[in-house]
Design an enzyme around this catalytic site. Structure first.
Site, PDB file in Angstrom:
ATOM      1  N   GLU A 152       0.783  -1.392  -0.038  1.00 40.33           N
ATOM      2  CA  GLU A 152      -0.014  -0.043  -0.036  1.00 40.33           C
ATOM      3  C   GLU A 152       0.999   1.373  -0.183  1.00 40.33           C
ATOM      4  OE1 GLU A 152      -2.780  -0.402   3.280  1.00 40.33           O
ATOM      5  OE2 GLU A 152      -3.664  -2.235   2.410  1.00 40.33           O
ATOM      6  N   GLU A 257      -6.491 -10.584  -1.323  1.00 40.79           N
ATOM      7  CA  GLU A 257      -7.171 -10.534  -0.081  1.00 40.79           C
ATOM      8  C   GLU A 257      -8.910 -10.338  -0.381  1.00 40.79           C
ATOM      9  OE1 GLU A 257      -6.008  -7.051   2.339  1.00 40.79           O
ATOM     10  OE2 GLU A 257      -3.855  -7.446   1.974  1.00 40.79           O
TER      11      GLU A 257
END
Length: 368
Positions: A152, A257
């Protein structure tokens, strides 16, 4: 009469043998020739505290990711102390069950130990990164199959996210992280992982980021698209464009995810802020007791369409991991509003398969 009974006995034995020879229906068996099917495991699951849960995990999945326990604040709580208690159990669990083991995550701006957040000096930050990455990756050299090296690092517009790493070291920290991981374990697969990087602007930012890391002489094997999705977004076209774009860079594509929220998002409401006013709001928690059949069907159709696309590009996809095993475990029950009941996975809160599970399994079974 005896001859007839003998023939019936032989026929019954043949049928029993045929059934016994067939593999047990599961996610991992259904997609064994296509890509790994994984789940993110909680601490209690890693410690095998519930036999029923453990049985489900080992039956359905052939890949595992640690949901939280390998993040910096847990594995490296103080400067001179590492805590490998649970990560050792995690790796041992994967080895015992002959699973693909994915490490999550080495460098991330969130869930840092407090002492890490106090680093202001570039020399000290470089020393931290070298020690942190080298120690963890080398410890599990040859045992962990792939790592999320950086997690991220991008804003929604594709620019670099402001973080302690960017502030102290500049964008060179990205390539340095991958170089350190490769040096610690030259054979391990190295991934950049992020959410929304299937969306065009952020996707372009990710492509630029990965190209720069490679140009600096670092190895990047794959990209992890987190895939926290909704019933109607992103479109299949956007997902497919991303698979093709990342694959064109020579990268493995993993969906790392995966979950699909069935609840409304306050950010979708015009003029609405995410604040305490939404807690306890019935409109934000419409299925507090159970998920209606109509939504079950929508969820099943959505999962089926996504996996159909995955199968179309199975030569480009290395792994599909669900962020959790069952609905009760899902982080989406508390995000972005605490106290909601969500139903984003293939197994319900009692670990029973949902319509979505059968839509994913049957999609492949009918083609065989």
């Amino acid at each position: 009469m005896r001859v007839l009974n003998h023939h019936l006995l032989l026929l019954s034995l043949l049928i029993l043998n045929s059934c016994a020879s067939k593999e047990e229906v599961s996610l991992k068996n259904t997609y064994k020739d296509d890509f790994y099917i994984g789940a993110a495991l909680s601490a209690s699951q890693i410690e095998e505290k519930e036999a029923k849960t453990d049985s489900l995990i080992t039956k359905e999945f052939n890949s595992i990711t640690a949901e939280n326990i390998m993040k910096s604040m847990y594995i490296h709580p103080s400067k001179d102390k590492y805590d490998f208690t649970l990560s050792d159990k995690f790796v041992a669990y994967g080895e015992k069950n002959k699973m693909f083991i994915h490490g999550h995550t080495l460098i991330w701006h969130s869930q840092l130990a407090p002492w890490m957040q106090q680093i202001k000096d570039s020399t000290e930050m470089k020393a931290f990164m070298k020690d942190h990455i080298s120690t963890i990756v080398s410890k599990y050299k040859g045992r962990i199959n792939s790592w999320d090296v950086v997690n991220e690092a991008l804003n929604e517009d594709g620019t670099l996210r402001k973080s302690i790493f960017l502030d102290v070291l500049g964008e060179n920290y990205l390539a340095d992280a991958f170089k350190l991981a490769e040096k610690a374990d030259p054979k391990v697969q190295l991934y950049y992982n992020d959410y929304n990087i299937e969306e065009p602007a952020k996707r372009e930012g990710a492509i630029t980021l990965i190209k720069k890391i490679k140009a600096a002489g670092a190895k990047v094997d794959g990209v992890g698209i987190q895939a926290h999705w909704k019933l109607d977004r992103p479109s299949l076209e956007v997902i497919e464009e991303s698979i093709l774009a990342y694959s064109a860079l020579g990268l493995k594509v993993a969906f790392t995810e995966l979950d699909i929220t069935v609840l409304p998002n306050p950010w979708d409401l015009r003029g609405a802020d995410v604040n305490q006013n939404f807690e306890g709001n019935a409109k934000m928690n419409p299925y507090a007791e159970k998920i209606p059949d109509s939504i079950q069907i929508k969820l099943a159709d959505r999962y089926a369409s996504i996996f159909k696309l995955f199968l179309k590009h199975k030569d480009k996809i290395s792994r599909v991991t669900f962020w959790g095993v069952d609905d009760k475990q899902s982080w989406l029950n508390d995000w972005p509003i605490k106290g909601r009941t969500n139903y984003p996975l293939l197994f319900d809160a009692k670990m029973q398969p949902k319509k979505a599970y059968f839509s994913v399994v049957n999609l492949k079974q009918t083609k065989q």
